[in-house]
Design an enzyme around this catalytic site. Sequence first.
Site, PDB file in Angstrom:
ATOM      1  N   HIS A   1       0.915  -1.188   0.135  1.00  0.00           N
ATOM      2  CA  HIS A   1      -0.001   0.187   0.057  1.00  0.00           C
ATOM      3  C   HIS A   1       0.859   1.349  -0.002  1.00  0.00           C
ATOM      4  CE1 HIS A   1       0.499   0.232   4.604  1.00  0.00           C
ATOM      5  NE2 HIS A   1       0.393   1.237   4.334  1.00  0.00           N
TER       6      HIS A   1
ATOM      7  N   ASP B   1       0.075  -7.517   1.537  1.00  0.00           N
ATOM      8  CA  ASP B   1       0.505  -6.188   1.731  1.00  0.00           C
ATOM      9  C   ASP B   1       1.947  -5.981   1.675  1.00  0.00           C
ATOM     10  OD1 ASP B   1       0.116  -3.241   1.967  1.00  0.00           O
ATOM     11  OD2 ASP B   1       0.181  -3.296   3.912  1.00  0.00           O
TER      12      ASP B   1
ATOM     13  N   SER C   1       4.738   2.679   7.719  1.00  0.00           N
ATOM     14  CA  SER C   1       4.333   1.626   6.893  1.00  0.00           C
ATOM     15  C   SER C   1       5.401   1.251   6.308  1.00  0.00           C
ATOM     16  CB  SER C   1       3.140   2.056   6.175  1.00  0.00           C
ATOM     17  OG  SER C   1       2.051   2.081   6.682  1.00  0.00           O
TER      18      SER C   1
END
Length: 369
Positions: free
Chosen positions: A101, A131, A209
């Site tokens: 992402h 992911d 992230s």
Amino acid sequence: MNDSRLGRRSFLAAASAGLAGAVAGCAEPQADNSIEGDSASTIDKENLAAGSAFTDLYDSVIESVTQVRVFGITNPDSGAKGRGQGSGFVYDDRHVVTNDHVISNGEAADLQYITGDWTDTRLVGRDYYSDLAVLEVNHVPESATPLSLTEQRPVVGQQVAAMGNPFGLEGSMTTGIVSGVDRTLSVDDRPFPFPNVVQTDAAVNPGNSGGPLVDLDGNVVGVVNSGGGDNVAFAISAALAERVIPSLIETGSYDHSYVGIQQRTVDRLVAEANDLETATGVLVVSVANGSAADGVLRPSTRTVQRRGERLPVGGDVILELNGEPIPDRHALSTYLALETSPGETLSVGLRRDGREITRTLTLGTRPSI
């Protein structure tokens, strides 16, 4: 992944409040709470030792952590092109791992190491369902040694640190413990949850992230995925990453096992509604047409209202896969993710119409996104 103005303002306001509190505390006379003798010396030594351990960990890992800048991201409201950012870590001498992402919907990405070195990248592979994504880089500094994925399953209470670039603040580290393991993390816009997720109370914010969650030996316990606030954050487990990343490097993609059911854990209410003696297993709620489960597993036939909730009734209850107990949906998700591959045939232990039976099922492949 992207910094919002509100998020940045909240962060800076909190930081300013903390600083103001510290200054105010120093301005007023304080009570003498010092501890005399050996006790004070012992406490100081313990604090110094703890700080030294995390400082050593930071020094050994941080040069292998990168900031990821993504260009050409389209704003869905305005249509304008913008830039996003996240984190990543050196996996080997040519590749950096990050979240899918982080780089999704971007046109290009580059990296900056804590040393200040920049490098261009090429997308090697990405996997929507875990992911995870892998970037090939043109340059890795000699000091940025690859980080190893841990071979040990994390345990609750284990100390960990999250490394990355929250709010674009490069080279940041937060610490905490593993708060939970084998989580199944559902996200609203995704058809399948993330399996075998590691939960931590280490602070995670936008920009973290894709960065590593590491143990005290500097091994990667998980790839930071999201933070939910209130000291709850999540990372894609090293066990799943160990399966996915090599395939992304070799082929650019990864195939996940697919059964083709919607399911629900048999909790006490489901057990009562289905006249089951024990609350264990996974009840098959529905079966997708043409899936691996079609014609093999039976779905529930109706629902009943109990205590304000609609509960599925009828259908098979999965108790075992290849002899391994499946007490709940988390165990089902983890087993399929870590122990199986598409095309394999499983022995499925079921409870059907009050009897325990065994059926065989050949796994399919999740549809491409």
